[in-house]
Design a protein around this motif. Sequence first.
Motif, PDB file in Angstrom:
ATOM      1  N   ALA A  77       0.821  -1.215   0.000  1.00 17.88           N
ATOM      2  CA  ALA A  77       0.000   0.000   0.000  1.00 17.88           C
ATOM      3  C   ALA A  77       0.849   1.256   0.000  1.00 17.88           C
ATOM      4  CB  ALA A  77      -0.916  -0.002   1.213  1.00 17.88           C
ATOM      5  N   ILE A  78       0.603   2.123  -0.993  1.00 11.99           N
ATOM      6  CA  ILE A  78       1.168   3.473  -1.028  1.00 11.99           C
ATOM      7  C   ILE A  78      -0.001   4.403  -1.334  1.00 11.99           C
ATOM      8  CG2 ILE A  78       2.862   5.034  -2.044  1.00 11.99           C
ATOM      9  CD1 ILE A  78       4.474   2.626  -2.908  1.00 11.99           C
ATOM     10  N   GLY A  79      -0.546   5.026  -0.308  1.00 11.92           N
ATOM     11  CA  GLY A  79      -1.762   5.791  -0.506  1.00 11.92           C
ATOM     12  C   GLY A  79      -2.884   4.869  -0.931  1.00 11.92           C
ATOM     13  N   ASP A  80      -3.570   5.251  -1.995  1.00  9.17           N
ATOM     14  CA  ASP A  80      -4.651   4.407  -2.508  1.00  9.17           C
ATOM     15  C   ASP A  80      -4.151   3.316  -3.449  1.00  9.17           C
ATOM     16  OD1 ASP A  80      -6.522   5.889  -1.124  1.00  9.17           O
ATOM     17  OD2 ASP A  80      -6.884   7.269  -2.799  1.00  9.17           O
ATOM     18  N   ALA A  81      -2.877   3.370  -3.803  1.00 10.60           N
ATOM     19  CA  ALA A  81      -2.320   2.388  -4.732  1.00 10.60           C
ATOM     20  C   ALA A  81      -1.996   1.088  -4.006  1.00 10.60           C
ATOM     21  CB  ALA A  81      -1.065   2.940  -5.398  1.00 10.60           C
ATOM     22  N   ARG A  82      -2.138  -0.019  -4.731  1.00  6.60           N
ATOM     23  CA  ARG A  82      -1.769  -1.337  -4.232  1.00  6.60           C
ATOM     24  C   ARG A  82      -0.875  -2.000  -5.275  1.00  6.60           C
ATOM     25  NH1 ARG A  82      -3.555   0.898  -0.653  1.00  6.60           N
ATOM     26  NH2 ARG A  82      -5.107   0.263   0.912  1.00  6.60           N
TER      27      ARG A  82
END
Length: 338
Positions: free
Chosen positions: A93-98
């Motif tokens: 997870a990086i912010g809303d990114a997966r």
Amino acid sequence: MRNLITDVAGLKVGNATDLALASGVTTVVFDRPTTASVDVRGGGPGTRETDLLAPDTTVDAVHALTLSGGSAFGIDACAGVMAALAEQGIGFAIGDARIPIVPGCVLFDLINGGDKNWGRFAPYRDLGYRAAGNAGLDFPLGTVGAGTGATTAILKGGLGSASVRAASGHMVGAIVAVNAVGSVNVGDGPHFWAAPFERDGEFGGLGLPSPLPAPRLAPPMKGIPAVEEPAAATLANTTIAIVATDAVLTKAQCKRLAVMAQDGLARAIWPVHTPLDGDTVFAAATGFKPLAEPVRDLAWIGVAAVEALARACARGVYEASALPQPGAIPSWRDSWER
């Protein structure tokens, strides 16, 4: 006990096999983010995202590990596994990114008679996607997945797996695609170098030959006539493997486990770790059972990994069948089972 790497809690194995291509993909998919590291000993490796497995790097877990045929083209298999995991919302997870973390490695099987005229894009991304979709607890051995196109010096190679409970109580398993420049068999005969570790006749129950043949300074090696110049086929090698345990380990401890596990290749293949191989071993810890005594238990887990990987190498060759292409190298069963 399946005598497979899936005896380790927290993981599944998926394979995709293409006999016309004479190649395939194997992936280990973890039920949750899993600590892992890697050790590379061969002189010609092909790998993806192995740097992030170093103990001093930021990403602390992986979601899958992938073994593939296809040489450098096969690295695309990891992208296919990533796509399958991303569809499930799995990833770092990086912010809303997966971002699914899927390190992998490849073996060379491009000149084994299969149809490699695939056009603009190699098929390994699609094979990786299929392999991830096939992930489960039970799977066949031999000419399947990443072991489909694999060969050894004198016999067909293949996909092997084995498991054992370590003296520490932890479960340890291994999966390997055996595509060695050397041989898993002693001399020109049916016996396996891994025979001292065999359990329950899992690769024929033959033991070692008696007496052992005299040491050979020029043992059988794929594509190398005994005293002549190396042939092009000499470079068509690499044994790639994953060992796993249900222990709770750090990345540094997984690194040490991967280093120890390489001895499993050394106990099963002769010669090994040559300039003509890309021998790579991943180690993963699914984190279900803490270590009671860190140094001692890690040592026992490493000992079990050596045994499991050596046995897996022998099983991969023992269970393999010859490819359907003309002139394919014979399997162990073709040569020795009557």
